[in-house]
Design a protein around this motif. Structure first.
Motif, PDB file in Angstrom:
ATOM      1  N   PRO A 372       0.801  -1.231   0.000  1.00 32.54           N
ATOM      2  CA  PRO A 372       0.000   0.000   0.000  1.00 32.54           C
ATOM      3  C   PRO A 372       0.832   1.280   0.000  1.00 32.54           C
ATOM      4  N   ASN A 373       2.152   1.173   0.010  1.00 33.42           N
ATOM      5  CA  ASN A 373       2.999   2.377  -0.105  1.00 33.42           C
ATOM      6  C   ASN A 373       4.332   1.951  -0.715  1.00 33.42           C
ATOM      7  N   PRO A 374       5.112   2.898  -1.228  1.00 31.32           N
ATOM      8  CA  PRO A 374       6.351   2.520  -1.931  1.00 31.32           C
ATOM      9  C   PRO A 374       7.542   2.246  -1.013  1.00 31.32           C
ATOM     10  N   TYR A 375       7.335   2.250   0.307  1.00 36.51           N
ATOM     11  CA  TYR A 375       8.467   2.109   1.224  1.00 36.51           C
ATOM     12  C   TYR A 375       8.576   0.718   1.847  1.00 36.51           C
ATOM     13  N   ASN A 376       7.483  -0.039   1.819  1.00 34.75           N
ATOM     14  CA  ASN A 376       7.529  -1.363   2.440  1.00 34.75           C
ATOM     15  C   ASN A 376       8.571  -2.229   1.747  1.00 34.75           C
ATOM     16  N   ILE A 377       9.206  -3.092   2.538  1.00 33.39           N
ATOM     17  CA  ILE A 377      10.197  -3.990   1.956  1.00 33.39           C
ATOM     18  C   ILE A 377      10.022  -5.411   2.508  1.00 33.39           C
ATOM     19  N   MET A 378      10.383  -6.376   1.673  1.00 32.40           N
ATOM     20  CA  MET A 378      10.454  -7.777   2.105  1.00 32.40           C
ATOM     21  C   MET A 378      11.936  -8.144   2.038  1.00 32.40           C
ATOM     22  N   VAL A 379      12.466  -8.707   3.114  1.00 30.18           N
ATOM     23  CA  VAL A 379      13.927  -8.920   3.178  1.00 30.18           C
ATOM     24  C   VAL A 379      14.248 -10.353   3.600  1.00 30.18           C
ATOM     25  N   LEU A 380      15.281 -10.904   2.981  1.00 35.80           N
ATOM     26  CA  LEU A 380      15.838 -12.186   3.423  1.00 35.80           C
ATOM     27  C   LEU A 380      17.245 -11.943   3.946  1.00 35.80           C
ATOM     28  N   GLU A 381      17.503 -12.426   5.157  1.00 35.81           N
ATOM     29  CA  GLU A 381      18.856 -12.391   5.720  1.00 35.81           C
ATOM     30  C   GLU A 381      19.356 -13.839   5.705  1.00 35.81           C
ATOM     31  N   VAL A 408       9.480  -8.562   7.006  1.00 40.55           N
ATOM     32  CA  VAL A 408       8.767  -7.546   6.228  1.00 40.55           C
ATOM     33  C   VAL A 408       8.645  -6.306   7.097  1.00 40.55           C
ATOM     34  N   ASP A 409       8.976  -5.150   6.528  1.00 41.39           N
ATOM     35  CA  ASP A 409       8.762  -3.860   7.190  1.00 41.39           C
ATOM     36  C   ASP A 409       7.565  -3.199   6.542  1.00 41.39           C
ATOM     37  N   SER A 410       6.576  -2.880   7.352  1.00 44.49           N
ATOM     38  CA  SER A 410       5.368  -2.219   6.831  1.00 44.49           C
ATOM     39  C   SER A 410       5.238  -0.862   7.523  1.00 44.49           C
ATOM     40  N   PHE A 411       5.157   0.193   6.729  1.00 43.63           N
ATOM     41  CA  PHE A 411       5.169   1.562   7.266  1.00 43.63           C
ATOM     42  C   PHE A 411       3.811   2.229   7.089  1.00 43.63           C
ATOM     43  N   TRP A 412       3.540   3.209   7.942  1.00 39.37           N
ATOM     44  CA  TRP A 412       2.409   4.110   7.742  1.00 39.37           C
ATOM     45  C   TRP A 412       2.751   5.470   8.323  1.00 39.37           C
ATOM     46  N   ASP A 413       2.006   6.467   7.843  1.00 37.49           N
ATOM     47  CA  ASP A 413       2.316   7.831   8.259  1.00 37.49           C
ATOM     48  C   ASP A 413       1.024   8.648   8.189  1.00 37.49           C
ATOM     49  N   PRO A 414       0.821   9.540   9.175  1.00 35.62           N
ATOM     50  CA  PRO A 414      -0.413  10.334   9.166  1.00 35.62           C
ATOM     51  C   PRO A 414      -0.581  11.175   7.903  1.00 35.62           C
ATOM     52  N   THR A 415       0.514  11.470   7.200  1.00 36.75           N
ATOM     53  CA  THR A 415       0.390  12.330   6.007  1.00 36.75           C
ATOM     54  C   THR A 415       0.118  11.522   4.735  1.00 36.75           C
ATOM     55  N   TRP A 416       0.096  10.183   4.832  1.00 33.00           N
ATOM     56  CA  TRP A 416      -0.173   9.386   3.625  1.00 33.00           C
ATOM     57  C   TRP A 416      -1.666   9.115   3.529  1.00 33.00           C
ATOM     58  N   PRO A 417      -2.291   9.517   2.442  1.00 30.56           N
ATOM     59  CA  PRO A 417      -3.743   9.363   2.365  1.00 30.56           C
ATOM     60  C   PRO A 417      -4.197   7.900   2.295  1.00 30.56           C
ATOM     61  N   ASP A 418      -3.391   7.027   1.653  1.00 31.18           N
ATOM     62  CA  ASP A 418      -3.883   5.672   1.389  1.00 31.18           C
ATOM     63  C   ASP A 418      -3.296   4.604   2.298  1.00 31.18           C
ATOM     64  N   CYS A 419      -2.566   4.991   3.317  1.00 31.17           N
ATOM     65  CA  CYS A 419      -1.970   3.953   4.157  1.00 31.17           C
ATOM     66  C   CYS A 419      -1.958   4.366   5.626  1.00 31.17           C
ATOM     67  N   THR A 426      -2.843  -4.784   8.427  1.00 33.55           N
ATOM     68  CA  THR A 426      -3.607  -5.827   7.718  1.00 33.55           C
ATOM     69  C   THR A 426      -2.753  -6.406   6.593  1.00 33.55           C
ATOM     70  N   TRP A 427      -2.062  -5.516   5.877  1.00 30.81           N
ATOM     71  CA  TRP A 427      -1.195  -5.976   4.778  1.00 30.81           C
ATOM     72  C   TRP A 427      -0.086  -6.893   5.328  1.00 30.81           C
ATOM     73  N   LEU A 428       0.491  -6.488   6.454  1.00 28.55           N
ATOM     74  CA  LEU A 428       1.577  -7.279   7.053  1.00 28.55           C
ATOM     75  C   LEU A 428       1.056  -8.658   7.496  1.00 28.55           C
ATOM     76  N   ALA A 429      -0.105  -8.662   8.137  1.00 26.69           N
ATOM     77  CA  ALA A 429      -0.678  -9.946   8.595  1.00 26.69           C
ATOM     78  C   ALA A 429      -0.964 -10.842   7.389  1.00 26.69           C
ATOM     79  N   GLY A 430      -1.454 -10.227   6.308  1.00 25.06           N
ATOM     80  CA  GLY A 430      -1.734 -11.002   5.087  1.00 25.06           C
ATOM     81  C   GLY A 430      -0.466 -11.635   4.540  1.00 25.06           C
ATOM     82  N   PHE A 431       0.637 -10.906   4.602  1.00 22.11           N
ATOM     83  CA  PHE A 431       1.918 -11.422   4.105  1.00 22.11           C
ATOM     84  C   PHE A 431       2.314 -12.675   4.893  1.00 22.11           C
ATOM     85  N   PHE A 432       2.126 -12.603   6.223  1.00 19.98           N
ATOM     86  CA  PHE A 432       2.540 -13.749   7.042  1.00 19.98           C
ATOM     87  C   PHE A 432       1.598 -14.930   6.877  1.00 19.98           C
ATOM     88  N   GLY A 433       0.366 -14.658   6.436  1.00 19.74           N
ATOM     89  CA  GLY A 433      -0.527 -15.768   6.062  1.00 19.74           C
ATOM     90  C   GLY A 433       0.055 -16.510   4.862  1.00 19.74           C
TER      91      GLY A 433
END
Ligand SMILES: Cc1cc2nc3c(=O)[nH]c(=O)nc-3n(C[C@H](O)[C@H](O)[C@H](O)COP(=O)(O)OP(=O)(O)OC[C@H]3O[C@@H](n4cnc5c(N)ncnc54)[C@H](O)[C@@H]3O)c2cc1C
Length: 493
Positions: A372-381, A408-419, A426-433
């Motif tokens: 839902p935003n361009p900052y989220n990342i999925m990472v493998l270490e 997975v890092d999932s971000f949100w910010d009060p200034t983002w209209p769509d996230c 919810t997006w993060l929980a869906g990823f772990f599903g």
């Protein structure tokens, strides 16, 4: 000419006069201390104190980023010496104050703050290097920016994290993973000794010979469990230069590339020199897959090691040569960051220990593309090599027989209209599903999740009973406590 001690006294008196003139009576009442007692404390310390209402309180109380679980400490003590820490512990015992230690402030669950007293050790950041014995004694308040800069001067190295501001104390006690860990190990595997102050002010030195059980427990048992870490002695390796590389695939090529990386560069000890992260990110509005790494050998050998991956799809490639200190930062600079002081982050992790396969990776890549935003990342270490070779029972860090840590890092910010928060969580929980079938049930304790009922099992597995015994030995009254303390598990409901 004024002596050092006179200068210190002058500084303290100036601070008492200018900073502590009339402390907020409500704050004093909540703290259970008088104005005179606070002034006396300030005079006793080599460091200094900050209370609510003082101009520097907001900065002194703040975690590294916008807190998800804000807390308002009644007292923050910036300690400069072990005696300062002892004075603070005595005060906390006398006033029955909840006290937590703090180093780099990077706890992802805000565990280094509380409603009582923060014992901040960030001023205790001295580093002494022995270039003959290849060891470094590092003050618990040092962060990796400082440590890497010092070690760089000697061409020496200990695996650290990807962020310069992370503190060695919190990082090491939770394990500590970095770009050179496949070659040189988890950070806590490189610890020769620790110096720790227990709740009653006693100082213990723990290593393979003395207080061995504490040395075992501190390396993976997480911070704020047994005592206040004062310093860490690391075994170093020589690493005068590294070769950095970036491979970038399109989203279409990503599943095959992920499959090839998992098959050839995780458990495989032959490629131990290839240290890297794999990241799904959005760059220039397009999702893509990145392999960002440091090779700790000859660049020509590095090219040979990566050769099989060049034939998977059509990756772009960049490389550079330099010191670890410069390239550890530079190789990750490509990742997008929100860069706003108000942005919140939810992180969740789990270990992958079975082959995911091209189809499985595709489901994860497809899910990532719904970000839902361009900052989220999925990472493998990636693990394997040194982290897996270290004997599982030799420290409290148990995550050994795995391919990689997945987060997975999932971000949100009060200034983002769509996230907003709900969308991000919810997006993060869906990823772990989606990733659940591939996870082994363990979780990396340096990425703590607050609402985790079985954290004991997920962070420490079968090491937990021994950790509990050691906790009860070194901190019998449970003085050091927080939401994920080493305590007996609750009875089954
Ligand atoms: C931006 C960012 C990047 C990160 N990158 C990585 C990475 O690359 N690899 C990785 O493995 N992890 C990484 N982490 C996770 C990091 O390792 C943990 O958050 C770690 O606990 C932070 O340590 P700290 O000292 O900075 O934090 P703090 O918040 O100060 O402390 C963390 C915990 O340790 C306790 N503690 C602090 N000082 C002491 C002390 N002196 N004695 C006893 N207990 C103490 C605190 O009470 C708290 O419970 C990252 C986290 C962030 C936010």
């Amino acid at each position: 000419m004024a002596l050092q001690s006179d200068l210190h006294k002058e500084r303290v008196e100036r601070r008492v006069k200018e900073q502590l003139p009339r402390l907020d009576p409500v704050a004093l009442d909540e703290l259970g201390m008088t104005q005179a007692e606070c002034e006396d404390l300030e005079r006793k310390l080599r460091g200094y104190i900050v209370l609510p209402g003082m101009p520097d309180y907001p900065a002194a109380a703040a975690p590294h980023a916008a807190p998800r679980w804000p807390a308002f400490p009644q007292l923050i003590a910036f300690c400069e010496t072990p005696s300062d820490v002892r004075i603070c512990l005595a005060l906390a015992r006398e006033k029955a104050l909840w006290a937590v230690p703090r180093s780099g402030r990077h706890s992802l669950a805000n565990y280094s703050t509380c409603s009582g007293m923060i014992i901040d050790v960030s001023l205790m950041n001295g580093i002494s290097v022995d270039p003959i014995e290849l060891t470094a004694r590092v003050g618990a308040g040092a962060n990796f920016g400082l440590l890497n800069a010092v070690l760089d001067g000697y061409g020496l190295h200990v695996p650290g994290g990807t962020c310069a501001d992370v503190g060695v104390a919190g990082f090491m006690q939770g394990g500590g993973y970095g770009l050179t860990s496949r070659r040189f190990g988890i950070n806590s595997d490189c610890v020769l000794a620790v110096t720790m102050m227990l709740a009653d002010g006693t100082i213990v030195v723990a290593d393979a010979e003395r207080e061995r059980d504490l040395w075992w427990a501190v390396r993976g048992g997480t911070g704020n469990q047994f005592g206040i870490l004062l310093d860490i002695t690391f075994k170093l390796v020589e690493l005068p230069s590294v070769w950095s590389f970036e491979l970038r695939w399109t989203v279409e090529d990503a599943p095959a590339a992920l499959d090839a990386i998992q098959r050839g560069y995780m458990r495989d000890a032959d490629n131990a020199d290839v240290g890297y992260l794999v990241v799904m990110a959005t760059i220039d509005s397009e999702p893509c897959l990145l392999m960002l790494g440091l090779y700790s050998g000859d660049p020509a050998d590095g090219m040979r090691a990566l050769r099989p991956l060049m034939d998977v799809g059509k990756p772009t490639f960049r490389d550079d040569t330099g010191t670890y200190n410069t390239l550890n930062d530079a190789v990750l600079a490509v990742l997008p960051g929100p860069g706003l002081p108000t942005t919140m982050e939810a992180k969740r992790s789990g270990y992958i220990a079975t082959p995911v396969g091209v189809e499985g990776w595709k489901t994860l890549v497809d899910y990532f593309a719904t970000t839902p935003n361009p900052y989220n990342i999925m990472v493998l270490e990636p693990y394997g090599a040194a982290p897996t070779a270290y004997p599982r029972g030799d420290s409290a860090f148990i995550h050994r027989e795995v391919d990689c840590d997945f987060f997975v890092d999932s971000f949100w910010d009060p200034t983002w209209p769509d996230c907003d928060e709900e969308t991000a969580l919810t997006w993060l929980a869906g990823f772990f599903g989606v990733v659940q079938p591939f996870l082994n049930g363990e979780m990396y304790q340096n990425y703590p999740v607050r609402d985790l009922p079985d954290y004991r099992e997920q962070y420490w597995g079968d090491a937990f009973p021994e950790l509990l015994r050691i906790k009860q030995h070194y901190d019998p009254a449970g003085f050091f406590h927080f939401e994920q303390s080493i305590t007996p598990p609750p009875p089954p409901s």
